[in-house]
Motif scaffolding. Structure first.
Motif, PDB file in Angstrom:
ATOM      1  N   ALA A 118       0.757  -1.221   0.138  1.00  0.00           N
ATOM      2  CA  ALA A 118      -0.129  -0.179   0.107  1.00  0.00           C
ATOM      3  C   ALA A 118       0.879   1.268   0.015  1.00  0.00           C
ATOM      4  O   ALA A 118       0.396   2.214  -0.671  1.00  0.00           O
ATOM      5  CB  ALA A 118      -1.003   0.021   1.173  1.00  0.00           C
ATOM      6  N   VAL A 119       2.051   1.011   1.060  1.00  0.00           N
ATOM      7  CA  VAL A 119       2.852   2.502   0.908  1.00  0.00           C
ATOM      8  C   VAL A 119       3.444   2.647  -0.723  1.00  0.00           C
ATOM      9  O   VAL A 119       3.653   3.948  -1.021  1.00  0.00           O
ATOM     10  CB  VAL A 119       3.997   2.081   1.947  1.00  0.00           C
ATOM     11  N   LEU A 120       3.966   1.823  -1.266  1.00  0.00           N
ATOM     12  CA  LEU A 120       4.510   1.648  -2.413  1.00  0.00           C
ATOM     13  C   LEU A 120       3.500   2.199  -3.411  1.00  0.00           C
ATOM     14  O   LEU A 120       3.880   3.126  -4.445  1.00  0.00           O
ATOM     15  CB  LEU A 120       5.233   0.357  -2.977  1.00  0.00           C
ATOM     16  N   LEU A 121       2.068   1.596  -3.621  1.00  0.00           N
ATOM     17  CA  LEU A 121       1.284   2.245  -4.387  1.00  0.00           C
ATOM     18  C   LEU A 121       0.995   3.751  -4.610  1.00  0.00           C
ATOM     19  O   LEU A 121       0.871   4.428  -5.253  1.00  0.00           O
ATOM     20  CB  LEU A 121       0.076   1.459  -4.212  1.00  0.00           C
ATOM     21  N   THR A 122       1.267   4.133  -3.103  1.00  0.00           N
ATOM     22  CA  THR A 122       0.887   5.809  -2.898  1.00  0.00           C
ATOM     23  C   THR A 122       2.215   6.387  -3.052  1.00  0.00           C
ATOM     24  O   THR A 122       2.006   7.527  -3.860  1.00  0.00           O
ATOM     25  CB  THR A 122       0.504   5.851  -1.423  1.00  0.00           C
ATOM     26  N   ALA A 123       3.389   6.027  -2.545  1.00  0.00           N
ATOM     27  CA  ALA A 123       4.601   6.751  -2.880  1.00  0.00           C
ATOM     28  C   ALA A 123       5.110   6.963  -4.129  1.00  0.00           C
ATOM     29  O   ALA A 123       5.667   7.971  -4.757  1.00  0.00           O
ATOM     30  CB  ALA A 123       5.621   6.207  -1.682  1.00  0.00           C
ATOM     31  N   LEU A 124       5.165   5.798  -4.796  1.00  0.00           N
ATOM     32  CA  LEU A 124       5.929   5.749  -6.217  1.00  0.00           C
ATOM     33  C   LEU A 124       5.404   6.810  -7.180  1.00  0.00           C
ATOM     34  O   LEU A 124       6.131   7.511  -7.837  1.00  0.00           O
ATOM     35  CB  LEU A 124       5.800   4.382  -6.713  1.00  0.00           C
ATOM     36  N   PRO A 125       3.934   6.928  -7.339  1.00  0.00           N
ATOM     37  CA  PRO A 125       3.462   8.124  -8.211  1.00  0.00           C
ATOM     38  C   PRO A 125       3.944   9.531  -7.662  1.00  0.00           C
ATOM     39  O   PRO A 125       4.148  10.226  -8.626  1.00  0.00           O
ATOM     40  CB  PRO A 125       2.014   7.813  -8.288  1.00  0.00           C
ATOM     41  N   ILE A 126       4.104   9.668  -6.546  1.00  0.00           N
ATOM     42  CA  ILE A 126       4.476  11.169  -5.897  1.00  0.00           C
ATOM     43  C   ILE A 126       5.892  11.243  -6.179  1.00  0.00           C
ATOM     44  O   ILE A 126       6.243  12.263  -6.319  1.00  0.00           O
ATOM     45  CB  ILE A 126       3.829  10.995  -4.337  1.00  0.00           C
ATOM     46  N   ILE A 127       6.639  10.269  -5.937  1.00  0.00           N
ATOM     47  CA  ILE A 127       8.219  10.450  -5.897  1.00  0.00           C
ATOM     48  C   ILE A 127       8.587  10.409  -7.098  1.00  0.00           C
ATOM     49  O   ILE A 127       9.391  11.141  -7.690  1.00  0.00           O
ATOM     50  CB  ILE A 127       8.842   9.333  -5.030  1.00  0.00           C
ATOM     51  N   LEU A 128       8.196   9.605  -7.876  1.00  0.00           N
ATOM     52  CA  LEU A 128       8.819   9.307  -9.188  1.00  0.00           C
ATOM     53  C   LEU A 128       7.871   9.629 -10.447  1.00  0.00           C
ATOM     54  O   LEU A 128       8.547   9.475 -11.557  1.00  0.00           O
ATOM     55  CB  LEU A 128       9.257   7.783  -9.363  1.00  0.00           C
ATOM     56  N   GLN A 129       6.623  10.348 -10.260  1.00  0.00           N
ATOM     57  CA  GLN A 129       5.826  10.331 -11.207  1.00  0.00           C
ATOM     58  C   GLN A 129       5.512   9.324 -12.083  1.00  0.00           C
ATOM     59  O   GLN A 129       5.257   9.519 -13.394  1.00  0.00           O
ATOM     60  CB  GLN A 129       6.539  11.642 -12.261  1.00  0.00           C
ATOM     61  N   LEU A 130       5.604   7.989 -11.561  1.00  0.00           N
ATOM     62  CA  LEU A 130       4.963   6.971 -12.360  1.00  0.00           C
ATOM     63  C   LEU A 130       3.627   6.914 -12.762  1.00  0.00           C
ATOM     64  O   LEU A 130       2.854   7.192 -11.689  1.00  0.00           O
ATOM     65  CB  LEU A 130       5.503   5.632 -11.702  1.00  0.00           C
ATOM     66  N   SER A 131       3.267   6.424 -13.694  1.00  0.00           N
ATOM     67  CA  SER A 131       1.715   6.344 -14.326  1.00  0.00           C
ATOM     68  C   SER A 131       1.190   5.145 -13.014  1.00  0.00           C
ATOM     69  O   SER A 131       1.817   4.450 -12.373  1.00  0.00           O
ATOM     70  CB  SER A 131       1.659   5.826 -15.498  1.00  0.00           C
ATOM     71  N   THR A 132       0.024   5.067 -12.991  1.00  0.00           N
ATOM     72  CA  THR A 132      -0.654   4.114 -12.218  1.00  0.00           C
ATOM     73  C   THR A 132      -0.338   2.560 -12.508  1.00  0.00           C
ATOM     74  O   THR A 132      -0.098   1.828 -11.815  1.00  0.00           O
ATOM     75  CB  THR A 132      -2.291   4.356 -12.079  1.00  0.00           C
ATOM     76  N   PRO A 133      -0.568   2.178 -13.854  1.00  0.00           N
ATOM     77  CA  PRO A 133       0.206   0.785 -14.296  1.00  0.00           C
ATOM     78  C   PRO A 133       1.441   0.750 -14.061  1.00  0.00           C
ATOM     79  O   PRO A 133       1.603  -0.496 -13.504  1.00  0.00           O
ATOM     80  CB  PRO A 133      -0.155   0.908 -15.865  1.00  0.00           C
ATOM     81  N   GLU A 134       2.193   1.673 -13.974  1.00  0.00           N
ATOM     82  CA  GLU A 134       3.805   1.272 -13.729  1.00  0.00           C
ATOM     83  C   GLU A 134       3.950   1.145 -12.263  1.00  0.00           C
ATOM     84  O   GLU A 134       4.748   0.221 -11.878  1.00  0.00           O
ATOM     85  CB  GLU A 134       4.600   2.574 -14.389  1.00  0.00           C
ATOM     86  N   SER A 135       3.285   2.305 -11.570  1.00  0.00           N
ATOM     87  CA  SER A 135       3.509   2.086 -10.176  1.00  0.00           C
ATOM     88  C   SER A 135       2.855   0.576  -9.706  1.00  0.00           C
ATOM     89  O   SER A 135       3.448   0.063  -8.432  1.00  0.00           O
ATOM     90  CB  SER A 135       2.520   3.161  -9.336  1.00  0.00           C
ATOM     91  N   TYR A 136       1.680   0.109 -10.169  1.00  0.00           N
ATOM     92  CA  TYR A 136       1.154  -1.226  -9.634  1.00  0.00           C
ATOM     93  C   TYR A 136       2.117  -2.238  -9.898  1.00  0.00           C
ATOM     94  O   TYR A 136       2.413  -3.040  -9.138  1.00  0.00           O
ATOM     95  CB  TYR A 136      -0.031  -1.312 -10.508  1.00  0.00           C
ATOM     96  N   LYS A 137       2.564  -2.221 -11.160  1.00  0.00           N
ATOM     97  CA  LYS A 137       3.604  -3.380 -11.414  1.00  0.00           C
ATOM     98  C   LYS A 137       4.923  -3.260 -10.514  1.00  0.00           C
ATOM     99  O   LYS A 137       5.376  -4.297  -9.872  1.00  0.00           O
ATOM    100  CB  LYS A 137       4.218  -3.211 -12.684  1.00  0.00           C
ATOM    101  N   TRP A 138       5.438  -2.152 -10.335  1.00  0.00           N
ATOM    102  CA  TRP A 138       6.610  -2.065  -9.356  1.00  0.00           C
ATOM    103  C   TRP A 138       6.219  -2.328  -7.955  1.00  0.00           C
ATOM    104  O   TRP A 138       7.002  -2.913  -7.343  1.00  0.00           O
ATOM    105  CB  TRP A 138       7.284  -0.559  -9.490  1.00  0.00           C
TER     106      TRP A 138
END
Length: 343
Positions: A157-177
């Motif tokens: 859950a933390v990664l799903l929320t943090a990755l788009p904010i920190i790295l500007q990843l799209s939702t599909p990219e954030s979910y995979k990572w």
């Protein structure tokens, strides 16, 4: 000099432990308030603060994963060990901080009349457990497999929320990572939990890890897109293109009306500043998909990015119950418009 420094550190640690044992609810209150404050900063597009808070969360988790290694290094280098009580409180505080940081995001983005309610409900229960010491220490921390699942869910859950904010990843990219990292980091913990002595246990463990990853991937429709949420939705016959404003939203419409003018599905979606995302308006009649229209949105607008689709091509018999689902590229539902077409 070194001995005096050790004594000072040990006295500070002893004081902190005594305060934590005397006022255990202060830690829980701090985690809850800081989580809500972080969400408000993100909601107001304070991108710098949101990014800093998300980085703090991830660094805390990195420390948590390397806790045993770091404490052993401290013991060898300085000749003293971090008290187990302090480590226990630190682990609990990281869980509290993490859960109350992400929960406001998921509460806002969850489509509650869907399977997403199960995922967000599980996070809410995990948050309550983190601030209930008897349950956290006696029921959760003492059960290795249960604690591992709790740990992995919170990290995911933390990664799903943090990755788009920190790295500007799209939702599909954030979910995979997020899924990949959570599963990868759970593998070492599984190795310790199972206690592998035979080759077939390695095979079984690898199969279990792959099953966890597969369950996370195929169940992605049940996971809310934590950094995308609807600020406005409307289904209407009229739309002002110059002002980008919809007419009155409808819940029921006749076949004759949609034949003459068609229908507009209007959505305003809030996203972190700088985030570019492709979403879809999926039109469904009686549960069956009849159209899928792609839209590109850009984050940063306080009222949400406004996007709409105009559907004029309807089936031969358009009567029945309809939905317009707003979904991400990996199938996570952001919101749903429902209406009925009457003969």
């Amino acid at each position: 000099m070194l001995a005096a420094w050790k004594n000072r550190v040990q006295r500070v640690i002893a004081l902190v432990l005594s305060l934590l044992e005397r006022y255990p609810h202060v830690v829980a209150l701090f985690g809850f308030c800081s989580g809500l404050f972080s969400f408000m900063m993100v909601d107001r597009h304070r991108a710098g603060f949101a990014r800093a808070m998300a980085i703090v969360m991830l660094v805390s988790w990195l420390w948590l994963m390397l806790e045993n290694l770091l404490t052993e290094r401290v013991r060898k280098r300085f000749g003293w060990s971090v008290p187990p009580g302090l480590l226990r409180y630190a682990t609990q505080l990281i869980h509290q901080e993490s859960l109350f940081f992400v929960l406001p995001f998921f509460f806002v983005t969850t489509t509650w009349n869907s399977g997403q309610a199960v995922f967000t409900g599980a996070l809410a229960i995990a948050g309550l457990i983190s601030i209930t010491d008897p349950v956290y220490y006696k029921w959760l921390a003492g059960r290795r497999w249960t604690f591992l699942g709790y740990h992995t869910l919170t990290l995911f859950a933390v990664l799903l929320t943090a990755l788009p904010i920190i790295l500007q990843l799209s939702t599909p990219e954030s979910y995979k990572w997020a899924l990949g990292i959570a599963v990868a980091l759970s593998f070492p913990s599984l190795v310790v939990s199972v206690g592998i002595h035979k080759w077939w246990r390695w095979v079984a463990l690898l199969g279990l890890t792959l099953c966890i990853g597969a369950a996370g991937w195929f169940g992605r429709a049940w996971v809310p897109p934590s950094t995308l949420w609807m600020t406005e939705m409307a289904l209407t016959e009229q739309f002002d293109n110059s002002q980008r404003t919809p007419g009155d939203s409808l819940e029921q419409i006749s076949v004759a009306q949609i034949r003459s003018q068609g229908l507009y599905a209007y959505t305003a979606i809030s996203a972190p500043r700088g985030l570019d995302e492709r979403i879809y308006h999926v039109w469904r009649q009686n549960g069956k998909e009849v159209d899928r229209i792609a839209l590109d949105i850009h984050g940063g607008r306080e009222a949400g990015y406004r996007a709409w689709t105009h559907k004029q091509n309807f089936p031969g018999d358009p009567s029945g119950r309809w939905q317009v689902q707003v979904v991400t590229e990996v199938g996570q539902v952001i919101g749903t418009l429902r209406f009925e077409v009457t003969p």
